[in-house]
Each structure stands twice: as C-alpha cells, then as structure tokens.
Design a protein around this motif. Structure first.
Motif, PDB file in Angstrom:
ATOM      1  N   PRO A  70       0.799  -1.231   0.000  1.00  0.00           N
ATOM      2  CA  PRO A  70       0.000   0.000   0.000  1.00  0.00           C
ATOM      3  C   PRO A  70       0.833   1.282   0.000  1.00  0.00           C
ATOM      4  O   PRO A  70       0.469   2.268  -0.660  1.00  0.00           O
ATOM      5  N   ARG A  71       1.967   1.293   0.718  1.00  0.00           N
ATOM      6  CA  ARG A  71       2.786   2.498   0.751  1.00  0.00           C
ATOM      7  C   ARG A  71       3.434   2.758  -0.613  1.00  0.00           C
ATOM      8  O   ARG A  71       3.586   3.911  -1.016  1.00  0.00           O
ATOM      9  N   PHE A  72       3.825   1.702  -1.310  1.00  0.00           N
ATOM     10  CA  PHE A  72       4.420   1.886  -2.639  1.00  0.00           C
ATOM     11  C   PHE A  72       3.340   2.292  -3.640  1.00  0.00           C
ATOM     12  O   PHE A  72       3.564   3.154  -4.493  1.00  0.00           O
ATOM     13  N   LYS A  73       2.152   1.698  -3.516  1.00  0.00           N
ATOM     14  CA  LYS A  73       1.064   2.053  -4.414  1.00  0.00           C
ATOM     15  C   LYS A  73       0.651   3.512  -4.227  1.00  0.00           C
ATOM     16  O   LYS A  73       0.226   4.173  -5.173  1.00  0.00           O
ATOM     17  N   ALA A  74       0.790   4.026  -3.000  1.00  0.00           N
ATOM     18  CA  ALA A  74       0.464   5.431  -2.752  1.00  0.00           C
ATOM     19  C   ALA A  74       1.423   6.339  -3.515  1.00  0.00           C
ATOM     20  O   ALA A  74       1.024   7.382  -4.050  1.00  0.00           O
ATOM     21  N   VAL A  75       2.688   5.945  -3.582  1.00  0.00           N
ATOM     22  CA  VAL A  75       3.680   6.709  -4.331  1.00  0.00           C
ATOM     23  C   VAL A  75       3.358   6.668  -5.829  1.00  0.00           C
ATOM     24  O   VAL A  75       3.354   7.694  -6.511  1.00  0.00           O
ATOM     25  N   THR A  76       3.073   5.487  -6.330  1.00  0.00           N
ATOM     26  CA  THR A  76       2.751   5.326  -7.748  1.00  0.00           C
ATOM     27  C   THR A  76       1.489   6.094  -8.121  1.00  0.00           C
ATOM     28  O   THR A  76       1.384   6.648  -9.225  1.00  0.00           O
ATOM     29  N   SER A  77       0.529   6.134  -7.196  1.00  0.00           N
ATOM     30  CA  SER A  77      -0.733   6.835  -7.451  1.00  0.00           C
ATOM     31  C   SER A  77      -0.494   8.313  -7.728  1.00  0.00           C
ATOM     32  O   SER A  77      -1.138   8.903  -8.613  1.00  0.00           O
ATOM     33  N   VAL A  78       0.429   8.923  -6.992  1.00  0.00           N
ATOM     34  CA  VAL A  78       0.717  10.341  -7.215  1.00  0.00           C
ATOM     35  C   VAL A  78       1.267  10.553  -8.622  1.00  0.00           C
ATOM     36  O   VAL A  78       0.880  11.491  -9.328  1.00  0.00           O
ATOM     37  N   ARG A  79       2.169   9.672  -9.040  1.00  0.00           N
ATOM     38  CA  ARG A  79       2.719   9.793 -10.394  1.00  0.00           C
ATOM     39  C   ARG A  79       1.616   9.665 -11.442  1.00  0.00           C
ATOM     40  O   ARG A  79       1.562  10.459 -12.400  1.00  0.00           O
ATOM     41  N   ASN A  80       0.726   8.690 -11.277  1.00  0.00           N
ATOM     42  CA  ASN A  80      -0.347   8.486 -12.249  1.00  0.00           C
ATOM     43  C   ASN A  80      -1.285   9.691 -12.303  1.00  0.00           C
ATOM     44  O   ASN A  80      -1.710  10.112 -13.391  1.00  0.00           O
ATOM     45  N   ARG A  81      -1.616  10.247 -11.140  1.00  0.00           N
ATOM     46  CA  ARG A  81      -2.512  11.404 -11.117  1.00  0.00           C
ATOM     47  C   ARG A  81      -1.847  12.641 -11.709  1.00  0.00           C
ATOM     48  O   ARG A  81      -2.503  13.465 -12.347  1.00  0.00           O
ATOM     49  N   GLN A 112      -0.871  23.411  -9.061  1.00  0.00           N
ATOM     50  CA  GLN A 112      -1.252  22.004  -8.917  1.00  0.00           C
ATOM     51  C   GLN A 112      -0.036  21.084  -8.954  1.00  0.00           C
ATOM     52  O   GLN A 112       0.029  20.100  -8.213  1.00  0.00           O
ATOM     53  N   MET A 113       0.930  21.403  -9.784  1.00  0.00           N
ATOM     54  CA  MET A 113       2.142  20.593  -9.823  1.00  0.00           C
ATOM     55  C   MET A 113       2.889  20.675  -8.496  1.00  0.00           C
ATOM     56  O   MET A 113       3.461  19.675  -8.022  1.00  0.00           O
ATOM     57  N   SER A 114       2.875  21.834  -7.866  1.00  0.00           N
ATOM     58  CA  SER A 114       3.503  21.972  -6.548  1.00  0.00           C
ATOM     59  C   SER A 114       2.782  21.118  -5.519  1.00  0.00           C
ATOM     60  O   SER A 114       3.410  20.520  -4.637  1.00  0.00           O
ATOM     61  N   VAL A 115       1.448  21.042  -5.642  1.00  0.00           N
ATOM     62  CA  VAL A 115       0.664  20.180  -4.744  1.00  0.00           C
ATOM     63  C   VAL A 115       1.051  18.722  -4.952  1.00  0.00           C
ATOM     64  O   VAL A 115       1.258  17.969  -3.987  1.00  0.00           O
ATOM     65  N   PHE A 116       1.162  18.310  -6.222  1.00  0.00           N
ATOM     66  CA  PHE A 116       1.546  16.923  -6.503  1.00  0.00           C
ATOM     67  C   PHE A 116       2.945  16.622  -5.957  1.00  0.00           C
ATOM     68  O   PHE A 116       3.193  15.521  -5.441  1.00  0.00           O
ATOM     69  N   LYS A 117       3.844  17.572  -6.064  1.00  0.00           N
ATOM     70  CA  LYS A 117       5.199  17.368  -5.555  1.00  0.00           C
ATOM     71  C   LYS A 117       5.169  17.166  -4.034  1.00  0.00           C
ATOM     72  O   LYS A 117       5.863  16.292  -3.511  1.00  0.00           O
ATOM     73  N   GLU A 118       4.370  17.956  -3.342  1.00  0.00           N
ATOM     74  CA  GLU A 118       4.240  17.804  -1.899  1.00  0.00           C
ATOM     75  C   GLU A 118       3.638  16.444  -1.548  1.00  0.00           C
ATOM     76  O   GLU A 118       4.082  15.769  -0.610  1.00  0.00           O
ATOM     77  N   GLU A 119       2.617  16.042  -2.314  1.00  0.00           N
ATOM     78  CA  GLU A 119       1.981  14.744  -2.073  1.00  0.00           C
ATOM     79  C   GLU A 119       2.974  13.612  -2.310  1.00  0.00           C
ATOM     80  O   GLU A 119       2.988  12.613  -1.573  1.00  0.00           O
ATOM     81  N   LEU A 120       3.790  13.760  -3.349  1.00  0.00           N
ATOM     82  CA  LEU A 120       4.781  12.727  -3.636  1.00  0.00           C
ATOM     83  C   LEU A 120       5.803  12.643  -2.511  1.00  0.00           C
ATOM     84  O   LEU A 120       6.166  11.538  -2.067  1.00  0.00           O
ATOM     85  N   ASP A 121       6.262  13.784  -2.035  1.00  0.00           N
ATOM     86  CA  ASP A 121       7.239  13.788  -0.936  1.00  0.00           C
ATOM     87  C   ASP A 121       6.657  13.109   0.312  1.00  0.00           C
ATOM     88  O   ASP A 121       7.339  12.341   0.992  1.00  0.00           O
ATOM     89  N   GLU A 122       5.389  13.388   0.593  1.00  0.00           N
ATOM     90  CA  GLU A 122       4.736  12.775   1.748  1.00  0.00           C
ATOM     91  C   GLU A 122       4.591  11.267   1.561  1.00  0.00           C
ATOM     92  O   GLU A 122       4.829  10.487   2.496  1.00  0.00           O
ATOM     93  N   ALA A 123       4.210  10.860   0.347  1.00  0.00           N
ATOM     94  CA  ALA A 123       4.040   9.430   0.080  1.00  0.00           C
ATOM     95  C   ALA A 123       5.381   8.697   0.166  1.00  0.00           C
ATOM     96  O   ALA A 123       5.461   7.579   0.677  1.00  0.00           O
ATOM     97  N   VAL A 124       6.443   9.324  -0.330  1.00  0.00           N
ATOM     98  CA  VAL A 124       7.775   8.717  -0.262  1.00  0.00           C
ATOM     99  C   VAL A 124       8.233   8.606   1.192  1.00  0.00           C
ATOM    100  O   VAL A 124       8.836   7.614   1.595  1.00  0.00           O
ATOM    101  N   ALA A 125       7.936   9.642   1.992  1.00  0.00           N
ATOM    102  CA  ALA A 125       8.296   9.591   3.409  1.00  0.00           C
ATOM    103  C   ALA A 125       7.574   8.435   4.087  1.00  0.00           C
ATOM    104  O   ALA A 125       8.158   7.718   4.920  1.00  0.00           O
TER     105      ALA A 125
END
Length: 313
Positions: A70-81, A112-125
C-alpha cells in the motif's frame, strides 16, 4: 489513426498561429527508483542451467521491492494522477516529452504541480518508514539473489517530479548572426505547430469516438435479454471531454466542432439513472449517438505511425 478532413489550409494555419500565440510548451519529468534489476551473468547462467539453456540466451531479472505494498502504491498513485492531470490540461506537441498548455492556465498548472510534488514527498516519506520491513521481505523472497548493494540507505530523494517550460521558438540571436538559418528555423517551428494542430484533432476525434462508441454499445446492447448495465462514468466521461474540448480547442476543424456540439446536445441534461429507467429515452440517445459515431468513423483512416529520423550526432 489519423484524421481525414477537407478543411482549407488557411484554417489550419490560422489555428497553428493561434496555438503558437496562446500556448506554452511544458515538460514533466520523474525521478523514479528502479524496482527491477537484471541478474548478473553468473546468476543467469545458474538459472539457465536448470532449464538446460545457455545463459547468453536467457533474459532474467529480480524484483527488489513489493510494488503492491500500500505504501508503494500510494507513491505510484501520485505519479499516475500527475500524468493524468498534465494530459487533461494540455495538447500534444510533435517533440518527445513536450505538451502544450494554455498560457492563461500556467498559474493553475504551477500550483497544482507543486501540490503533486508535496503529495509525492509525503508518500515517499511514508514508504521510507516501511523501507526496512520491505527489504526484509525482499530478502526472504529473493533468497540468494538478494544483494544489499542493490538498495540505497534511504528512499528519500529516490522519487521526484519536476517540470519546466522548454522553448520551442527559434533562438532570437540567430536573427542577427544568421538570418537565413533563422528563417529556416521559423519555417521548422511553424511546421511543428501545423502538425500539433493535426495531432490535437486526431486526439480529440479518437477520444470522442471511443467515448461515443462505448456509451452507444452499453445503451443499445443486451445481455440475456436485458439491457446492458452501464456506469455513470460512461456519461460523465463524455461531459468531461466536452469541458476539456471547450478549453483547449483551437477551432481548426469546423466538422469536429459541429460533431462535438451535436453530441453534447444529445446527452445535455440527461442523467444516467434516467437512461436506466426510461427505455424510450435510452433507445433515442443510442440512435442519435450512432449517427454521430458513423460520421466519426468516416473521419478516421488508418495510417502507419509517423517515423522521426534524427541526424546522427
């Protein structure tokens, strides 16, 4: 597939000029930790031996981490979105990795791209918190193929998204240094935008054709003597297309504009549940969409994909 239209060249040129004046080139890039690694020559030879094969004729790799966690899928989800958002806001351009965004939406795109970057950083953490456990699980599953050297000390910095705005215009300094070359570059860029217009038409027509075909098939088809079931998204996706077409259309094809308008009128105000409850309305919409589909089919002709031949460096 490509679009077959009889529009005047001046209409295409005008649309290309409008696109060039009102849109901006964008590029989105991802840094991504590779979760698969090719086996070493010795490991391939060992694997091939069990099959009586030669290692040089065997391709084999190993999976470093459980990408279904689930944690890896959360990271992948951000990329897909992120990719889906970029595609929804832009038009294709005939250069790899570049898409065109309307200049008046750049602030929205940037935010929006800045939001995605923040979401990705959180998911990676979040993924990094489970990294040790994922490595233990990988060691158990890989057995002797496990190699600690394949894994970084931390996943921080191993995933990232970035975006920039590459110039697709001729460099202005050429105008002084080499006017002839500058004019040549101007013609090349104009041809690129002419092609971008055709690519946009192609993408719109193919997407509309798929959406209309799917909804028509669900509305007109039967299973076991009963009308086929369809999801609300079959109608919702069409409405999303109308909104995107209205925002990105450069008015390059009157016939396409007319078809989209006709299709919008067919489904305007119609709710999915009404189509389920009212057989007459269901058949009426299916019949009208079939008429749109027949015209769309005439606009699509098969053609091999364009080949880009680049000069050797």
């Amino acid at each position: 597939m490509t679009v077959s239209t009889g529009r005047p060249p001046t209409q295409r040129t005008g649309a290309a000029d409008q696109m060039r004046a009102t849109m901006c080139a964008t590029r989105v890039s991802f840094t991504w930790f590779g979760t698969r690694k090719t086996l070493s020559t010795a490991q391939k030879a060992q694997a091939a031996e069990s099959f009586g094969a030669e290692g040089d004729f065997l391709s084999a790799g190993k999976k470093l981490l459980d990408t279904k966690h689930p944690r890896f899928k959360a990271v992948t989800s951000v990329r897909n979105r992120t990719r889906a958002y970029w595609a929804s806001l832009s038009l294709p351009y005939p250069e790899p990795g570049i898409r065109l965004v309307r200049q008046d939406t750049l602030a929205t795109f940037q935010d929006q791209m800045s939001v995605f970057k923040e979401e990705l950083d959180e998911a990676v953490a979040g993924l990094d918190e489970r990294y040790a456990a994922l490595k233990v699980a990988a060691e158990e599953r890989l057995g002797s193929l496990y190699n600690e050297a394949d894994y970084p000390a931390s996943l921080a910095g191993m995933f990232d998204v970035s975006w920039d705005f590459p110039s697709v215009e001729p460099p202005s300094y050429l105008q002084q240094l080499n006017p002839e070359l500058y004019e040549q570059e101007c013609r090349r860029v104009q041809a690129r935008f002419d092609e971008a217009v055709q690519m946009a038409e192609q993408a719109f027509i193919e997407e509309l054709s798929q959406l209309v075909s799917h909804l028509t098939e669900r509305l007109g088809g039967h299973e076991d003597g009963k009308p086929k079931i369809f999801r609300d998204t079959a109608v919702g996706n069409l409405r999303e297309f109308f909104n995107r077409f209205r925002a990105l259309n450069v008015r390059s094809n009157d016939q396409l504009d007319s078809l989209v308008s006709q299709c919008r009128q067919v489904v305007d105000g119609v709710q999915p549940q009404e189509l389920r409850d009212n057989g007459g309305l269901r058949q009426q919409v299916a019949t009208q969409l079939s008429g749109v589909q027949s015209v769309l089919d005439g606009l699509l002709v098969d053609r091999p994909r364009r080949r880009i031949i680049r000069s050797p460096k």
